[in-house]
Scaffold this active site. Structure first.
Site, PDB file in Angstrom:
ATOM      1  CG  ASP A  14      -1.783  -1.235   1.311  1.00  0.00           C
ATOM      2  OD1 ASP A  14      -1.921  -1.790   2.416  1.00  0.00           O
ATOM      3  OD2 ASP A  14      -2.284  -1.682   0.258  1.00  0.00           O
ATOM      4  CD  GLU A 182      -9.468  -1.971  -1.854  1.00  0.00           C
ATOM      5  OE1 GLU A 182     -10.111  -2.100  -0.794  1.00  0.00           O
ATOM      6  OE2 GLU A 182      -8.851  -2.926  -2.357  1.00  0.00           O
TER       7      GLU A 182
HETATM    8  C1  6LW Z   1      -5.820  -1.838   1.984  1.00  0.00           C
HETATM    9  C2  6LW Z   1      -6.829  -1.909   0.880  1.00  0.00           C
HETATM   10  C3  6LW Z   1      -6.804  -3.361   0.565  1.00  0.00           C
HETATM   11  O1  6LW Z   1      -6.138  -0.866   2.921  1.00  0.00           O
HETATM   12  O2  6LW Z   1      -6.199  -4.064   1.523  1.00  0.00           O
HETATM   13  O3  6LW Z   1      -7.454  -5.211  -0.537  1.00  0.00           O
HETATM   14  C4  6LW Z   1      -5.941  -3.221   2.600  1.00  0.00           C
HETATM   15  N1  6LW Z   1      -7.289  -3.874  -0.456  1.00  0.00           N
HETATM   16  O4  6LW Z   1      -6.496  -1.104  -0.216  1.00  0.00           O
HETATM   17  C5  6LW Z   1      -4.702  -3.641   3.296  1.00  0.00           C
HETATM   18  O5  6LW Z   1      -3.619  -3.710   2.406  1.00  0.00           O
END
Ligand code: 6LW
Length: 517
Positions: A14, A182
Site C-alpha cells: 500500500d 478503494e
Molecule cells: C488496503 C486496501 C486493501 O487498505 O487491503 O485489498 C488493505 N485492499 O487497499 C490492506 O492492504
C-alpha cells in the site's frame, strides 16, 4: 538509467509517495507490527533511507491483542504549506467504535516527531488527502453508499489539523466495475481533477484505474485506455503479480512515476514475502490521460530517466547488529520491528541483547511474544544469530521464520534435563511439532542459521563457531499469504525470539541476495 524492482522489497504494501523539492517520501502499511508506517526518503527513487516511523508510540498506535492483518491499513503521505501529513486507518478502532478508525498525524520533519492522532468521523479505509489550489483540503476514502448499496468513494472537505469535517459527504465514484473500489487519490493537472482508484481486490485481479473531471466533485469519466496498471488477464504472465494500490508523483525534471504494490510469487499464486513496493515510469498522452510504461505491466527492471540519477548507489538490504555494542533499544537499526506490543523491559542490553521470554508464545493468537524481527526482503536470504548457552531449563530462544502465529518455522535452543538441545519447531495451522532435535556439546555460544530460497527454509546450528549441522527444512509454501486460513495482508519476518526465560544474543546478521536475472 536501469533500475530494479521492487524499490522497497519485502512486506511493504500500500505505498504512498509525495515529493518536496528534490526529495521523495514514501510510506507503507504495517498492520499488527510496531512501530507503524515507516517513512522513507530518497532523491533518486531507487535508494531509500528509512528516516523514521509516523507511529512510534502507543498513544498513536495501540496494538495489544490485535488480530493478524488488523491494525494499520493503507496510509497516505502528503505535504502542504510546511507540514507533512499522514492519514491512515486503525481498523481495530474502526470496528470497536463502529464510527471510524481514520486518523491524521502531522509533522514539520518527516523523520518525526509526528503529532498525536486527530480522528475523522468516516467509517471506511484507505483515506487520502488532497489540497486544491485555494488551500482547501479534501478527504477521499472508502465508504458504504446506502443508496446503491455498496462500496464507493466518499469525499468531503476536512480540516487536516483537527479532523473536523467541513462539508457534506458525497460519493464521487463507485469505480469502473471492479470489486472493492478503494485506495483513492485525487490529483490536479492541466485543469483536470484526476481520481485514481485500486479495484479488483488486492489479489490476482488487482488493478489501478483512473478517471477525470473538470469538477472535483465529479462526475468522473474513466480512462478509455483501461487500467493504468494491472497484472490481470493477458497482462498476468510476468514475474510480478497483484499490482495495484498505487500513487502518482512527478519529479523536478517533469517526469512522472507511479509506485504500487505487487507480489513476487514463488510459483503460481503463492507468495511469502508480502506485497512489496514497485516503481514504473508514467507518460501523459496528447489526450491528457496518463499511461504506465510497458502497457501497464510491471517489470522487474526498467530503463528510465531517474531523478538525480548520478546519486544512485548499489542497493543492499543487509542488516548486521553487534548487540554487545548496542547500548539501548533506541540504538537498534530502524528496520527492527516488534509484533504488536514493544514491551521494552523484555529487551535489555548488557554486553549483548537479553531477551526476556514470557508466557506469550509465538503460537499464541493476538499475543505480544518477546520477538524482534526484520522483514525478509528477497527469496534468497540468510539470517544468523549467535546465542550464549546460559539458558535456564525450559527456556526456548532462537530465530523464527514468521508469517503469523499459525504459520512459522523456528530454530531454537533449549535445555532439558541439563542437556543443551537445538530444535526445529514447525507450526502450520493447528499442527505444532518439533521435527528435529540435536544434542549439542558443552559450549559457550551456538550460532543458529536460517537459509531461505524459493522452495525451502533450511535450519542449522553450530557450536562455538564450528561446523553447521543441518536440523531440517520447511517448505517456503507454508509461509505464503495464500495458504493462511483467512485473507491476510502481511509478509514473512526473520525474527529473534525467547519464550519462558532469558536468552542473551551477541549478534544478528541478515543478508539477502537479489535473484539472478
Ligand atoms: C488496503 C486496501 C486493501 O487498505 O487491503 O485489498 C488493505 N485492499 O487497499 C490492506 O492492504
Amino acid at each position: 538509467m536501469q533500475y530494479r524492482n521492487p524499490i522497497v522489497p519485502g512486506y511493504n504494501p500500500d505505498p504512498s509517495i509525495c515529493r518536496v523539492e528534490d526529495t521523495f517520501y514514501l510510506v507503507n502499511s504495517t498492520f499488527e507490527f510496531f512501530p507503524g508506517v515507516p517513512v522513507r526518503k530518497s532523491q533518486n527513487l531507487v535508494n531509500w533511507e528509512l528516516a523514521g516511523h509516523a507511529l512510534d508510540r502507543v498513544s498513536q498506535l495501540p496494538l495489544q491483542g490485535s488480530a493478524p492483518s488488523s491494525g494499520i491499513f493503507a496510509p497516505v503521505i502528503r505535504y502542504h504549506d510546511g507540514l507533512y501529513y499522514m492519514i491512515t486507518t486503525h481498523v481495530n478502532i474502526m470496528f470497536a467504535s463502529g464510527k471510524t478508525g481514520n486518523f491524521i498525524v502531522h509533522a514539520a520533519d518527516p523523520a518525526g516527531p509526528w503529532s498525536e492522532p486527530v480522528w475523522v468521523d468516516q467509517f471506511g479505509i484507505d483515506p487520502s488527502l488532497f489540497w486544491d489550489d485555494d488551500g482547501r483540503c479534501y478527504f477521499c476514502g472508502t465508504g458504504h453508499d446506502e443508496s446503491i448499496p455498496g462500496q464507493g468513494i466518499v469525499f468531503f472537505e476536512v480540516d487536516p489539523l483537527t479532523g473536523e469535517i467541513l462539508s457534506e459527504k458525497k460519493f464521487i465514484s463507485h469505480g469502473s466495475g471492479g470489486k472493492c473500489p478503494e485506495g483513492p487519490h485525487i490529483y490536479k493537472k492541466d485543469g483536470w481533477y484526476y481520481l485514481m482508484l485500486a479495484e479488483g481486490g488486492t489479489e490476482y485481479g488487482h488493478m489501478e484505474t483512473i478517471a477525470r473531471s473538470r469538477s472535483i466533485e465529479g462526475p468522473y469519466e474513466f480512462s478509455p485506455h483501461g487500467p493504468l496498471l494491472t497484472c490481470r488477464g493477458y497482462r498476468g504472465l510476468g514475474p510480478v503479480q497483484c499490482t495495484g494500490h498505487a500513487d502518482l508523483v512527478d519529479d523536478a525534471n517533469g517526469n512522472w512515476w507511479v509506485v504500487c504494490l505487487g507480489t513476487r510469487p514463488i510459483g503460481p499464486m503463492a507468495h511469502q514475502l508480502g506485497r512489496e513496493t514497485f516503481l514504473a515510469p508514467v507518460f501523459w498522452g496528447e489526450d491528457g490521460w496518463p499511461r504506465m510504461a510497458n502497457d501497464g505491466v510491471m517489470k522487474m527492471e526498467f530503463d528510465a530517466p531517474l531523478p538525480a540519477a548520478e546519486t544512485v548507489t548499489p542497493v543492499s538490504d543487509d542488516i548486521h547488529i553487534d548487540f554487545t555494542a548496542v547500548k539501548d533499544i533506541g540504538s537498534l537499526p530502524p528496520e527492527c520491528t516488534w509484533l504488536r506490543e514493544k514491551i521494552t523491559e523484555n529487551y535489555r542490553f548488557a554486553n549483548g541483547l537479553v531477551l526476556r521470554g514470557t508466557q506469550q508464545k509465538l503460537s499464541d493468537p493476538n499475543a505480544s511474544p518477546t520477538w524482534l524481527g526484520v522483514r525478509q526482503t528477497q527469496h534468497s536470504a540468510c539470517a544468523e544469530a549467535v546465542l550464549r548457552t546460559e539458558l535456564a531449563g525450559g527456556t526456548a530462544a532462537g530465530i523464527t521464520a514468521y508469517y503469523m502465529h499459525t504459520h512459522h518455522y523456528d530454530v531454537l535452543l533449549t535445555r532439558r534435563g541439563g542437556r543443551l538441545l537445538a530444535q526445529l519447531r514447525k507450526h502450520l495451522y493447528d499442527m505444532v511439532q518439533v521435527t528435529a532435535e540435536l544434542e549439542l556439546p558443552a559450549c559457550e555460544t551456538v550460532t543458529l542459521r536460517v537459509r531461505a530460497d524459493r522452495s525451502l527454509y533450511t535450519f542449522e546450528a553450530a557450536a562455538d563457531g564450528g561446523e553447521f549441522i543441518t536440523l531440517g527444512s520447511g517448505m517456503t509454501a507454508g509461509l505464503c499469504t495464500e495458504v493462511t486460513e483467512h485473507n491476510t495482508f502481511t509478509g514473512t519476518f526473520l525474527a529473534l525470539f525467547a519464550e519462558d526465560g532469558d536468552a542473551r544474543f551477541d549478534r544478528f546478521d541478515y543478508t539477502a541476495e537479489w535473484a539472478k536475472k
